[in-house]
Design an enzyme around this catalytic site. Structure first.
Site, PDB file in Angstrom:
ATOM      1  N   ARG A 248       2.071   2.675   9.479  1.00  0.00           N
ATOM      2  CA  ARG A 248       1.213   3.323  10.486  1.00  0.00           C
ATOM      3  C   ARG A 248       1.995   3.812  11.702  1.00  0.00           C
ATOM      4  O   ARG A 248       1.428   4.536  12.531  1.00  0.00           O
ATOM      5  CB  ARG A 248       0.107   2.365  10.938  1.00  0.00           C
ATOM      6  CG  ARG A 248      -0.926   2.078   9.847  1.00  0.00           C
ATOM      7  CD  ARG A 248      -2.070   1.233  10.348  1.00  0.00           C
ATOM      8  NE  ARG A 248      -3.212   1.240   9.451  1.00  0.00           N
ATOM      9  CZ  ARG A 248      -3.529   0.246   8.608  1.00  0.00           C
ATOM     10  NH1 ARG A 248      -2.781  -0.843   8.561  1.00  0.00           N
ATOM     11  NH2 ARG A 248      -4.579   0.337   7.817  1.00  0.00           N
TER      12      ARG A 248
ATOM     13  N   GLN B 194     -10.213  -3.165   1.747  1.00  0.00           N
ATOM     14  CA  GLN B 194      -9.734  -3.826   2.969  1.00  0.00           C
ATOM     15  C   GLN B 194      -9.816  -2.928   4.205  1.00  0.00           C
ATOM     16  O   GLN B 194      -9.353  -3.305   5.276  1.00  0.00           O
ATOM     17  CB  GLN B 194      -8.327  -4.369   2.763  1.00  0.00           C
ATOM     18  CG  GLN B 194      -7.235  -3.329   2.639  1.00  0.00           C
ATOM     19  CD  GLN B 194      -5.927  -3.949   2.216  1.00  0.00           C
ATOM     20  OE1 GLN B 194      -5.779  -4.432   1.099  1.00  0.00           O
ATOM     21  NE2 GLN B 194      -4.939  -3.965   3.116  1.00  0.00           N
TER      22      GLN B 194
ATOM     23  N   VAL C 158      10.775  -7.117   9.625  1.00  0.00           N
ATOM     24  CA  VAL C 158      11.849  -6.132   9.830  1.00  0.00           C
ATOM     25  C   VAL C 158      11.450  -5.179  10.956  1.00  0.00           C
ATOM     26  O   VAL C 158      10.323  -4.677  10.984  1.00  0.00           O
ATOM     27  CB  VAL C 158      12.123  -5.343   8.532  1.00  0.00           C
ATOM     28  CG1 VAL C 158      13.284  -4.372   8.735  1.00  0.00           C
ATOM     29  CG2 VAL C 158      12.427  -6.298   7.399  1.00  0.00           C
TER      30      VAL C 158
ATOM     31  N   MET D 243       0.841  -1.200   0.000  1.00  0.00           N
ATOM     32  CA  MET D 243       0.000   0.000   0.000  1.00  0.00           C
ATOM     33  C   MET D 243       0.876   1.250   0.000  1.00  0.00           C
ATOM     34  O   MET D 243       0.388   2.363   0.234  1.00  0.00           O
ATOM     35  CB  MET D 243      -0.936  -0.002   1.206  1.00  0.00           C
ATOM     36  CG  MET D 243      -1.919  -1.180   1.168  1.00  0.00           C
ATOM     37  SD  MET D 243      -3.409  -0.890   2.102  1.00  0.00           S
ATOM     38  CE  MET D 243      -2.752  -0.714   3.752  1.00  0.00           C
TER      39      MET D 243
ATOM     40  N   HIS E 240       8.888   1.313   3.617  1.00  0.00           N
ATOM     41  CA  HIS E 240       9.940   1.281   4.633  1.00  0.00           C
ATOM     42  C   HIS E 240      10.811   0.059   4.359  1.00  0.00           C
ATOM     43  O   HIS E 240      10.560  -0.694   3.401  1.00  0.00           O
ATOM     44  CB  HIS E 240       9.339   1.276   6.042  1.00  0.00           C
ATOM     45  CG  HIS E 240       8.303   0.210   6.256  1.00  0.00           C
ATOM     46  ND1 HIS E 240       8.593  -1.143   6.174  1.00  0.00           N
ATOM     47  CD2 HIS E 240       6.972   0.280   6.534  1.00  0.00           C
ATOM     48  CE1 HIS E 240       7.510  -1.847   6.404  1.00  0.00           C
ATOM     49  NE2 HIS E 240       6.500  -1.011   6.617  1.00  0.00           N
TER      50      HIS E 240
ATOM     51  N   HIS F 247       9.192  -3.351   3.506  1.00  0.00           N
ATOM     52  CA  HIS F 247       8.763  -3.512   2.118  1.00  0.00           C
ATOM     53  C   HIS F 247       9.978  -3.744   1.219  1.00  0.00           C
ATOM     54  O   HIS F 247       9.949  -4.592   0.326  1.00  0.00           O
ATOM     55  CB  HIS F 247       8.074  -2.233   1.609  1.00  0.00           C
ATOM     56  CG  HIS F 247       6.822  -1.853   2.329  1.00  0.00           C
ATOM     57  ND1 HIS F 247       6.703  -0.681   3.043  1.00  0.00           N
ATOM     58  CD2 HIS F 247       5.612  -2.472   2.431  1.00  0.00           C
ATOM     59  CE1 HIS F 247       5.472  -0.576   3.541  1.00  0.00           C
ATOM     60  NE2 HIS F 247       4.794  -1.657   3.202  1.00  0.00           N
TER      61      HIS F 247
HETATM   62  P1  AMP Z   1       1.385  -2.947   3.465  1.00  0.00           P
HETATM   63  O1  AMP Z   1       1.947  -1.866   2.611  1.00  0.00           O
HETATM   64  O2  AMP Z   1       1.326  -2.608   4.911  1.00  0.00           O
HETATM   65  O3  AMP Z   1       0.103  -3.531   2.923  1.00  0.00           O
HETATM   66  O4  AMP Z   1       2.429  -4.139   3.389  1.00  0.00           O
HETATM   67  C1  AMP Z   1       2.854  -4.655   2.155  1.00  0.00           C
HETATM   68  C2  AMP Z   1       3.699  -5.867   2.407  1.00  0.00           C
HETATM   69  O5  AMP Z   1       4.807  -5.506   3.219  1.00  0.00           O
HETATM   70  C3  AMP Z   1       2.950  -6.976   3.152  1.00  0.00           C
HETATM   71  O6  AMP Z   1       3.312  -8.229   2.601  1.00  0.00           O
HETATM   72  C4  AMP Z   1       3.454  -6.803   4.564  1.00  0.00           C
HETATM   73  O7  AMP Z   1       3.418  -8.004   5.307  1.00  0.00           O
HETATM   74  C5  AMP Z   1       4.878  -6.370   4.321  1.00  0.00           C
HETATM   75  N1  AMP Z   1       5.418  -5.687   5.512  1.00  0.00           N
HETATM   76  C6  AMP Z   1       4.873  -4.639   6.171  1.00  0.00           C
HETATM   77  N2  AMP Z   1       5.626  -4.325   7.266  1.00  0.00           N
HETATM   78  C7  AMP Z   1       6.646  -5.212   7.286  1.00  0.00           C
HETATM   79  C8  AMP Z   1       7.750  -5.425   8.174  1.00  0.00           C
HETATM   80  N3  AMP Z   1       7.960  -4.674   9.248  1.00  0.00           N
HETATM   81  N4  AMP Z   1       8.599  -6.437   7.894  1.00  0.00           N
HETATM   82  C9  AMP Z   1       8.388  -7.207   6.797  1.00  0.00           C
HETATM   83  N5  AMP Z   1       7.385  -7.068   5.922  1.00  0.00           N
HETATM   84  C10 AMP Z   1       6.512  -6.081   6.173  1.00  0.00           C
END
Ligand code: AMP
Length: 312
Positions: A202, A75, A191, A44, A48, A51
């Protein structure tokens, strides 16, 4: 594994985003005509190091890596943070480019859902009712539906998801298996910041006081993991150990803390290696989630990150 802030330093060149499904189809045709395999990393945005590490994993799995930046309204529930979800596309494009993405797809909501929200959606079933399910009705249905759409649009050979969203990974794997989608799913490591807080887009909602308490989730998981490593197997004892730790962090309002089977997500009475301890809490405006696979992670967030080969 640990965040390397140096790695985030001002990148300068960037890919142009692909905005439409037709431009995406053309780009993918061009890529496939050269015989290259494709790994997909859906996000999304507001990238960081968590990702970006998924991009590193993806690069080991295919000849080309595609990243998606799409804040998926399906979602988000009523009253959640869809409107305020952080965005910085320019920076995301630079970071994705610097970490080897070959293509970035950043569609508008209208482009992804031209006729409004999908009429036919993917329902997660019982797995979606565990852990976060009761607190975020409809969330996993929205996630699975957009992931299925992205798989349809990209037809990737593989896709990489982060272990941070443990339940999401279990559900995506199950969807691929149950619907015969033929995409290889790999899971990237969770991570963390230097003090152990799981990286999340967030986290930027947190005030300095909330940020100090947010680390309590990691401390609680670590306390239970430590007890597990010392031989404790009773789930009640492990959960009490974690809850006692959480009491030191009053700004955390816990939604759930559960020890579950890694595949079925059903609560366990007895812990065993590979069992997952998962937690969700509100901290100010942020809803935070975290988890640990008992006995599998370094209890010290300052330890060097696992190599890509170690990724679970
Ligand atoms: P999001 O942008 O939050 O929907 O996350 C996109 C992808 O990044 C998803 O597969 C998350 O599980 C992964 N992700 C988000 N935060 C972390 C983190 N701290 N460590 C590893 N993967 C992450």
């Amino acid at each position: 594994m640990i965040l390397k802030e140096e790695g985030m330093a001002s990148p300068s060149v960037r890919l142009d985003p692909i905005r439409t499904r037709s431009d995406l189809a053309r780009a993918l045709d061009a890529l496939r005509s050269t015989g290259r395999t494709l790994a997909l990393v859906p996000t999304m945005g507001y990238l960081h190091e968590g990702h970006l590490h998924l991009l590193d994993v993806a690069r080991t799995m295919a000849d080309a890596v595609a990243l998606t930046l799409f804040v998926n309204p399906l979602q988000f529930g009523p009253g959640e943070d869809l409107e305020h979800y952080p965005r910085d596309e320019e920076r995301d494009l630079e970071l994705a480019t610097s970490r080897g993405a070959a293509l970035v797809f950043a569609p508008s909501t209208e482009e992804m859902y031209p006729d409004g929200p999908s009429v036919v959606q993917v329902t997660p079933g019982a797995l979606g009712e565990r852990l976060c399910g009761p607190f975020r009705p409809g969330h996993f249905q929205g996630v699975l539906t957009v992931v299925a759409k992205l798989f349809g649009l990209f037809r990737p050979d593989s896709a990489v998801f982060g272990r941070k969203d443990y339940q999401q990974v279990v559900l995506v794997r199950r969807m691929v298996q149950d619907l015969e989608l033929g995409v290889r799913i790999r899971v990237g490591p969770l991570v963390r910041e230097h003090d152990g807080l799981a990286l999340s887009s967030r986290n930027q909602y947190l005030s300095p006081d909330e940020r100090r308490d947010a680390v309590g989730l990691f401390r609680a998981l670590s306390a239970a993991d430590e007890a597990f490593r010392s031989g404790e197997r009773d789930a009640g004892v492990l959960l009490r150990r974690a809850r006692a730790e959480l009491e030191d962090f009053p700004l955390l309002h816990v939604e759930y803390l559960e020890l579950v089977d890694p595949k079925t997500l059903e609560p366990l009475d007895r812990a065993r290696a590979e069992a997952v301890l998962a937690v969700a809490a509100h901290c100010g405006a942020a809803r935070l989630i975290d988890n640990t696979v008992l006995g599998a992670e370094s209890p010290d967030p300052r330890m060097p990150p696992p190599g890509v080969g170690d990724v679970r």
